[in-house]
Design a protein around this motif. Sequence first.
Motif, PDB file in Angstrom:
ATOM      1  N   ASP A   1       0.825  -1.211   0.000  1.00 36.28           N
ATOM      2  CA  ASP A   1       0.000   0.000   0.000  1.00 36.28           C
ATOM      3  C   ASP A   1       0.856   1.257   0.000  1.00 36.28           C
ATOM      4  O   ASP A   1       0.509   2.258  -0.655  1.00 36.28           O
ATOM      5  N   GLN A   2       1.974   1.221   0.686  1.00 41.73           N
ATOM      6  CA  GLN A   2       2.869   2.376   0.680  1.00 41.73           C
ATOM      7  C   GLN A   2       3.467   2.616  -0.700  1.00 41.73           C
ATOM      8  O   GLN A   2       3.653   3.762  -1.110  1.00 41.73           O
ATOM      9  N   HIS A   3       3.772   1.539  -1.410  1.00 40.10           N
ATOM     10  CA  HIS A   3       4.253   1.685  -2.787  1.00 40.10           C
ATOM     11  C   HIS A   3       3.206   2.385  -3.647  1.00 40.10           C
ATOM     12  O   HIS A   3       3.529   3.327  -4.394  1.00 40.10           O
ATOM     13  N   ILE A   4       1.979   1.938  -3.567  1.00 36.83           N
ATOM     14  CA  ILE A   4       0.917   2.533  -4.387  1.00 36.83           C
ATOM     15  C   ILE A   4       0.732   4.002  -4.036  1.00 36.83           C
ATOM     16  O   ILE A   4       0.677   4.873  -4.920  1.00 36.83           O
ATOM     17  N   GLN A   5       0.618   4.286  -2.751  1.00 40.60           N
ATOM     18  CA  GLN A   5       0.396   5.662  -2.314  1.00 40.60           C
ATOM     19  C   GLN A   5       1.542   6.579  -2.724  1.00 40.60           C
ATOM     20  O   GLN A   5       1.327   7.693  -3.216  1.00 40.60           O
ATOM     21  N   TYR A   6       2.754   6.113  -2.547  1.00 36.05           N
ATOM     22  CA  TYR A   6       3.916   6.933  -2.883  1.00 36.05           C
ATOM     23  C   TYR A   6       3.987   7.188  -4.382  1.00 36.05           C
ATOM     24  O   TYR A   6       4.231   8.316  -4.826  1.00 36.05           O
ATOM     25  N   LYS A   7       3.759   6.176  -5.162  1.00 35.55           N
ATOM     26  CA  LYS A   7       3.881   6.327  -6.605  1.00 35.55           C
ATOM     27  C   LYS A   7       2.769   7.215  -7.163  1.00 35.55           C
ATOM     28  O   LYS A   7       2.991   8.001  -8.086  1.00 35.55           O
ATOM     29  N   GLU A   8       1.581   7.100  -6.612  1.00 39.38           N
ATOM     30  CA  GLU A   8       0.487   7.972  -7.070  1.00 39.38           C
ATOM     31  C   GLU A   8       0.716   9.419  -6.670  1.00 39.38           C
ATOM     32  O   GLU A   8       0.266  10.333  -7.360  1.00 39.38           O
ATOM     33  N   SER A   9       1.433   9.627  -5.572  1.00 42.61           N
ATOM     34  CA  SER A   9       1.709  10.987  -5.114  1.00 42.61           C
ATOM     35  C   SER A   9       2.924  11.602  -5.805  1.00 42.61           C
ATOM     36  O   SER A   9       3.147  12.817  -5.720  1.00 42.61           O
ATOM     37  N   ASN A  10       3.726  10.764  -6.467  1.00 46.78           N
ATOM     38  CA  ASN A  10       4.959  11.246  -7.110  1.00 46.78           C
ATOM     39  C   ASN A  10       5.067  10.736  -8.539  1.00 46.78           C
ATOM     40  O   ASN A  10       6.153  10.374  -9.006  1.00 46.78           O
ATOM     41  N   LYS A  11       3.935  10.728  -9.227  1.00 49.85           N
ATOM     42  CA  LYS A  11       3.866  10.028 -10.520  1.00 49.85           C
ATOM     43  C   LYS A  11       4.849  10.563 -11.558  1.00 49.85           C
ATOM     44  O   LYS A  11       5.280   9.827 -12.447  1.00 49.85           O
ATOM     45  N   ASN A  12       5.223  11.819 -11.456  1.00 48.75           N
ATOM     46  CA  ASN A  12       6.106  12.393 -12.478  1.00 48.75           C
ATOM     47  C   ASN A  12       7.585  12.116 -12.221  1.00 48.75           C
ATOM     48  O   ASN A  12       8.425  12.432 -13.068  1.00 48.75           O
ATOM     49  N   SER A  13       7.895  11.546 -11.055  1.00 47.06           N
ATOM     50  CA  SER A  13       9.305  11.339 -10.729  1.00 47.06           C
ATOM     51  C   SER A  13       9.685   9.868 -10.570  1.00 47.06           C
ATOM     52  O   SER A  13      10.844   9.553 -10.307  1.00 47.06           O
ATOM     53  N   ILE A  14       8.723   8.978 -10.742  1.00 42.33           N
ATOM     54  CA  ILE A  14       9.013   7.549 -10.563  1.00 42.33           C
ATOM     55  C   ILE A  14       9.758   7.013 -11.789  1.00 42.33           C
ATOM     56  O   ILE A  14       9.293   7.154 -12.930  1.00 42.33           O
ATOM     57  N   LYS A  15      10.897   6.396 -11.554  1.00 45.52           N
ATOM     58  CA  LYS A  15      11.683   5.779 -12.627  1.00 45.52           C
ATOM     59  C   LYS A  15      11.200   4.344 -12.863  1.00 45.52           C
ATOM     60  O   LYS A  15      10.573   3.741 -12.004  1.00 45.52           O
ATOM     61  N   THR A  16      11.517   3.817 -14.022  1.00 44.76           N
ATOM     62  CA  THR A  16      11.096   2.450 -14.327  1.00 44.76           C
ATOM     63  C   THR A  16      11.792   1.431 -13.425  1.00 44.76           C
ATOM     64  O   THR A  16      11.144   0.541 -12.879  1.00 44.76           O
ATOM     65  N   TYR A  17      13.078   1.566 -13.260  1.00 45.79           N
ATOM     66  CA  TYR A  17      13.850   0.500 -12.615  1.00 45.79           C
ATOM     67  C   TYR A  17      15.005   1.092 -11.818  1.00 45.79           C
ATOM     68  O   TYR A  17      15.391   2.253 -11.995  1.00 45.79           O
ATOM     69  N   SER A  18      15.558   0.267 -10.944  1.00 46.30           N
ATOM     70  CA  SER A  18      16.864   0.555 -10.334  1.00 46.30           C
ATOM     71  C   SER A  18      17.802  -0.589 -10.694  1.00 46.30           C
ATOM     72  O   SER A  18      17.393  -1.751 -10.735  1.00 46.30           O
ATOM     73  N   ALA A  19      19.036  -0.244 -10.968  1.00 47.99           N
ATOM     74  CA  ALA A  19      20.079  -1.240 -11.233  1.00 47.99           C
ATOM     75  C   ALA A  19      21.340  -0.757 -10.543  1.00 47.99           C
ATOM     76  O   ALA A  19      22.140  -0.011 -11.117  1.00 47.99           O
ATOM     77  N   LEU A  20      21.489  -1.148  -9.293  1.00 51.83           N
ATOM     78  CA  LEU A  20      22.640  -0.721  -8.508  1.00 51.83           C
ATOM     79  C   LEU A  20      23.776  -1.711  -8.704  1.00 51.83           C
ATOM     80  O   LEU A  20      23.705  -2.853  -8.277  1.00 51.83           O
ATOM     81  N   GLN A  21      24.811  -1.250  -9.371  1.00 52.84           N
ATOM     82  CA  GLN A  21      25.976  -2.084  -9.637  1.00 52.84           C
ATOM     83  C   GLN A  21      27.180  -1.402  -9.005  1.00 52.84           C
ATOM     84  O   GLN A  21      27.491  -0.265  -9.334  1.00 52.84           O
ATOM     85  N   LYS A  22      27.833  -2.111  -8.105  1.00 53.40           N
ATOM     86  CA  LYS A  22      28.946  -1.503  -7.373  1.00 53.40           C
ATOM     87  C   LYS A  22      30.288  -2.051  -7.826  1.00 53.40           C
ATOM     88  O   LYS A  22      31.053  -1.378  -8.477  1.00 53.40           O
TER      89      LYS A  22
END
Length: 388
Positions: free
Chosen positions: A149-170
């Motif tokens: 539910d937090q994912h849904i709420q956060y993404k709906e509140s920040n729809k213009n800044s959500i990226k498709t994916y994360s790929a953290l490579q160190k």
Amino acid sequence: MFETTRTKGQTYVIATGVAHAPWDWCGPDSTGLGYNKNKPNMISLFAHIGKKHLTNLQRSRAYLLIDQSHEGYQTEWLWAWFHNNCETYNIPPKQIIYVTGNLDSKDQYDLWANDRLPENKMLVVPYPHFETAISNILNNNITRYPSFDQHIQYKESNKNSIKTYSALQKRPRAHRAWFFKHLHDANLLEHGINSMNTFTHKDTFYEGKIMTDSEYESVIQHLPLLPPNNTGLKNFANHDCGQYLTMFNEQIMLDTWLTVISEASFGDSEHECFLSEKTFKPIACYHPFIIAGNKNSLYRLKELGYKTFSPFINESYDKLNTWPRMEAITKEISRITHMSFNDKIEWLHNIKPILDHNYKLFKSRSSRSSSTYLNTITEYIDTGKTNV
């Protein structure tokens, strides 16, 4: 059985942990297998066994447990090395228990042993150590990580800044250099939260390929690419990875639709399937994922009881060879990138039952619960099995 004291005549376990890869801890057998030119004076691991313990191993009164579960490195000579040492030291192979993070290991050993028909076999236990380790952290910090539910709420509140994916490579492994190149060539870097340390041209040699000078120059100009400053990933450019093992990157998961898990190994030539902490963190945070790791990583994950995301994610990549697999993963990231925001919200809702199942199963896999792998070893010893 696993206590430090025992009664006279009781069968016991000689347990030892080994680090990194077989070529770093095996030492040469009588035929030279296991020799490491960088450690010319190293002797066989078996040569370190004391006389009393060796006698008890020879008489089937003890078991030697070798634990390499922190890593999954594999080499083609390992099984012969074990059996050669058993012959040299007159130890029945059934007294050897090898625990490894290579989830393909039992199938590989069975194939090797069946081809050679040894009189008896070792016990080989594939063990995803990081499943338990990360589950323990989840259970100790359960309110910290995002719910569905937090994912849904956060993404709906920040729809213009959500990226498709994360790929953290160190750590700049060769397969990660090539995966970063694939993301770059597909114009996907701007659609994701990426990180990558710099690497040299010679570091790109992998599975028979090396980047051309122009390919390397086009990629290296973006590096080092560091994670967002607000993630707490300080000193990212150094090569010490220990402090990052316990970081879940929950804010990055809120800011993206899925995690692309860049695992420690990828290519078919590595002959392993290893799932590190990187695979289990998204499960703890209700985040869909693609595993940019070894062939059959999803297959092994499903063997552990987890569900994956087909048909919502095209997972045909899991059975492909090295280079087609990398291309298929990149193509699927691109497909999801071009979905509309509303389609992504619906997509995430459709995935919820899978996320729920995985979270509940993962939460149950802490050290507080009975370990399937420990039970396997206990049963093996208690019943005196010689052919598992």
